[in-house]
Design an enzyme around this catalytic site. Structure first.
Site, PDB file in Angstrom:
ATOM      1  N   HIS A  45       0.871  -1.172   0.000  1.00  0.00           N
ATOM      2  CA  HIS A  45       0.000   0.000   0.000  1.00  0.00           C
ATOM      3  C   HIS A  45       0.908   1.222   0.000  1.00  0.00           C
ATOM      4  O   HIS A  45       1.751   1.344   0.872  1.00  0.00           O
ATOM      5  CB  HIS A  45      -0.884   0.043   1.230  1.00  0.00           C
ATOM      6  CG  HIS A  45      -1.785  -1.135   1.421  1.00  0.00           C
ATOM      7  ND1 HIS A  45      -1.376  -2.306   2.006  1.00  0.00           N
ATOM      8  CD2 HIS A  45      -3.090  -1.307   1.108  1.00  0.00           C
ATOM      9  CE1 HIS A  45      -2.398  -3.155   2.065  1.00  0.00           C
ATOM     10  NE2 HIS A  45      -3.456  -2.556   1.527  1.00  0.00           N
ATOM     11  N   SER A 122      -7.544   3.121  -5.201  1.00  0.00           N
ATOM     12  CA  SER A 122      -7.650   3.328  -3.757  1.00  0.00           C
ATOM     13  C   SER A 122      -7.812   1.990  -3.060  1.00  0.00           C
ATOM     14  O   SER A 122      -8.211   0.995  -3.670  1.00  0.00           O
ATOM     15  CB  SER A 122      -8.858   4.208  -3.433  1.00  0.00           C
ATOM     16  OG  SER A 122     -10.065   3.478  -3.569  1.00  0.00           O
ATOM     17  N   ASP A 123      -7.531   1.965  -1.787  1.00  0.00           N
ATOM     18  CA  ASP A 123      -7.887   0.809  -0.986  1.00  0.00           C
ATOM     19  C   ASP A 123      -9.401   0.860  -0.745  1.00  0.00           C
ATOM     20  O   ASP A 123     -10.066   1.838  -1.078  1.00  0.00           O
ATOM     21  CB  ASP A 123      -7.107   0.803   0.325  1.00  0.00           C
ATOM     22  CG  ASP A 123      -6.900  -0.605   0.864  1.00  0.00           C
ATOM     23  OD1 ASP A 123      -7.736  -1.491   0.569  1.00  0.00           O
ATOM     24  OD2 ASP A 123      -5.917  -0.838   1.573  1.00  0.00           O
ATOM     25  N   TYR A 124      -9.916  -0.169  -0.149  1.00  0.00           N
ATOM     26  CA  TYR A 124     -11.351  -0.353   0.022  1.00  0.00           C
ATOM     27  C   TYR A 124     -11.986   0.841   0.742  1.00  0.00           C
ATOM     28  O   TYR A 124     -11.681   1.105   1.901  1.00  0.00           O
ATOM     29  CB  TYR A 124     -11.610  -1.642   0.805  1.00  0.00           C
ATOM     30  CG  TYR A 124     -13.037  -2.088   0.822  1.00  0.00           C
ATOM     31  CD1 TYR A 124     -13.500  -2.960  -0.142  1.00  0.00           C
ATOM     32  CD2 TYR A 124     -13.915  -1.628   1.783  1.00  0.00           C
ATOM     33  CE1 TYR A 124     -14.823  -3.372  -0.141  1.00  0.00           C
ATOM     34  CE2 TYR A 124     -15.236  -2.031   1.800  1.00  0.00           C
ATOM     35  CZ  TYR A 124     -15.686  -2.912   0.830  1.00  0.00           C
ATOM     36  OH  TYR A 124     -16.994  -3.312   0.833  1.00  0.00           O
TER      37      TYR A 124
END
Length: 198
Positions: A45, A122-124
């Site tokens: 990330h 993007s992340d969740y």
């Protein structure tokens, strides 16, 4: 060692993390060809996800730029140099700004300095979570921050689809920026063969 999601890392040594990260990425992607049989791996990330205060998930990251560049950036650079096409932004903030809306991280460092020309996802739900970080007043503001930071693709929260068109119509976001962000995604899909073999 105190990070609650340490299983998502190859360890604290930047060289080892870079070597194993590149091997993992290449093993997943193979020799990417336009044959409908390959996929992209996503480097995640970005960035400094493993350094939240007290090891608590999504917490703030407070470190010097020297520490960031010496210990956290090298594995990402190794993956990008080896051909990574997609990167996922992290949930945490860096220097008080969530990575998902951090133009310094996603544009200045990742794209301009490291030469990344792929797409960032993007992340969740991370775009909308900028509201909970206290840096965006609502979903429309969160979409603006993420778009201005050069985040190409939003995962799940819907702020892009709900507010992106209005941001362009209102003159807040130039249409040329959306074109550029979409181009990164479409080029990657084309090179993978998804238009010929969805």
């Amino acid at each position: 060692p105190r990070w609650s999601r340490m299983e998502e890392s190859f360890g604290e040594d930047p060289m080892l993390a870079g070597i194993l990260g590149v091997a993992y990425m290449k093993g997943m992607q193979g020799d990417v060809q336009n044959d409908g049989k390959h996929l992209y791996s996503t480097v995640k990330h970005f960035a400094a996800y493993g350094a939240p205060e007290a090891g608590r998930e999504y917490n703030t990251v407070d470190m010097s730029e020297r520490m960031f560049r010496d210990r956290y950036l090298p594995p990402y650079k190794a993956a990008l140099d080896a051909g990574a096409v997609t990167v996922m932004s992290s949930f945490n903030d860096y220097d008080g700004i969530p990575a998902t809306g951090n133009k310094w991280l996603l544009k200045d460092v990742l794209r301009d300095e490291l030469g990344f020309d792929g797409f960032v996802v993007s992340d969740y739900d991370a775009v909308h979570e900028m509201v909970y970080h206290g840096v965006a007043k609502d979903g429309k503001d969160a979409a603006r921050l993420a778009l201005e930071a050069y985040l190409n693709m939003e995962m799940t929260s819907g702020d892009y689809i709900n507010h992106g068109e209005n941001l362009v119509e209102d003159g807040v976001i130039p249409e040329s920026l959306l074109d550029e962000l979409c181009r990164n995604i479409l080029v990657a899909k084309y090179e993978l063969g998804l238009f010929e073999n969805p």
